[in-house]
Design a protein around this motif. Structure first.
Motif: not given
Length: 312
Positions: A208-216
């Motif tokens: 989830r953090r990776r996806l959030e980081s990628e989205n950010a």
């Protein structure tokens, strides 16, 4: 039951009860039979003392010799009446011997008869004692054998009992070990299940953090403006020193915001979601925190030197 004793009694019986011619007693045959009976008694005693040889053959010889001297009537079974010879025939023998002039021979015969009585009694007593000792020895052997058999059975019972107790203890220990293994296996499965759940949760969180980081990062990349040309009007040349000591140079327009400068540093990897940073100027020191403020409003124009500082 003793053949030697029976033969001695038979010889004595023949000596005292044997038939004689009318009015005449054969003293020589009777003396010879008495001597043989005494010899048989002596041999019987020697045999019992030495555990010697069987004298049944001699007994048979005595019987046959006695039979050859005079025909004997059937021998009755041995009984207590044969322990002492009858007195009437002896008196008659003594009288006849005196009449015939054989007083010396009659005296010898009387001595032999007197010696025969204790010898026969001794033979009978020895036979009875031997039989009694043999029976006692057999009884003692039987008692010893029975005691040994009881001891063997008791020892066998004790060994069987000890074996059953050992087997029972081993069975209980095996059951306990199985229960302990089952409990250990259950505990291990629970721990593995818990660790699996924790690991899955961590993986989900990291994902989830990776996806959030990628989205950010995607959003910030979209917010980063293209770099203007070197001769573009209202450009601002920024030289930023990052925490690891490197210096980053980038051109922006004076209409760009401080947020766009922060997004550029994030996209380039100088900023992270886990730590907080801010841009500052050293001479004079000024902190640039308002990310909505334009570079012109912040007073940044021309060439400016800034430093990316970690907020503690």
């Amino acid at each position: 039951d003793d053949p030697e004793l029976a033969a001695a009694i038979e010889a004595s019986y023949k000596t005292h009860a044997g038939p004689a011619p009318a009015g005449v007693i054969n003293v020589e045959d009777e003396d010879r039979d008495l001597a043989r009976a005494l010899e048989l008694s002596r041999m019987e005693a020697e045999q019992r003392n030495l555990g010697g040889e069987d004298v049944s053959g001699m007994t048979g010889g005595s019987s046959s010799a006695a039979g050859s001297s005079s025909p004997a009537p059937p021998v009755p079974p041995p009984s207590a009446s044969f322990l002492r010879p009858p007195t009437a025939p002896l008196d008659e023998v003594g009288s006849n011997a005196a009449v015939d002039g054989g007083s010396s021979r009659g005296s010898s015969r009387e001595g032999l008869e007197q010696e025969l009585d204790p010898q026969l009694a001794a033979v009978i007593e020895a036979s009875y004692a031997a039989q009694t000792e043999t029976a006692r020895a057999h009884e003692e052997e039987d008692m010893l054998r029975q005691a040994m058999e009881i001891s063997r059975q008791e020892e066998e019972r004790r060994q069987n009992q000890a074996l059953r107790e050992q087997q029972e203890a081993e069975l209980q220990e095996s059951i306990l070990m199985d229960q302990m293994r089952e409990q250990e296996e259950k505990r291990r499965r629970l721990e593995e299940e818990e660790l699996r759940k924790v690991s899955e949760a961590q993986q989900e969180q990291e994902e989830r953090r990776r996806l959030e980081s990628e989205n950010a990062k995607m959003q910030k990349m979209q917010n980063v403006p293209p770099e203007p040309e070197a001769d573009a009007p209202n450009r601002v040349d920024l030289q930023i020193r990052v925490p690891d000591g490197r210096r980053v140079r980038r051109r922006f327009l004076s209409s760009h915001t401080l947020g766009q400068v922060y997004d550029y540093l994030y996209v380039e990897g100088f900023l992270s979601d886990t730590e907080a940073f801010q841009l500052v100027s050293t001479m004079p020191r000024k902190e640039y925190k308002d990310r909505k403020e334009t570079l012109a409003d912040a007073g940044l124009q021309g060439q400016c030197a800034l430093m990316l500082e970690r907020i503690t």
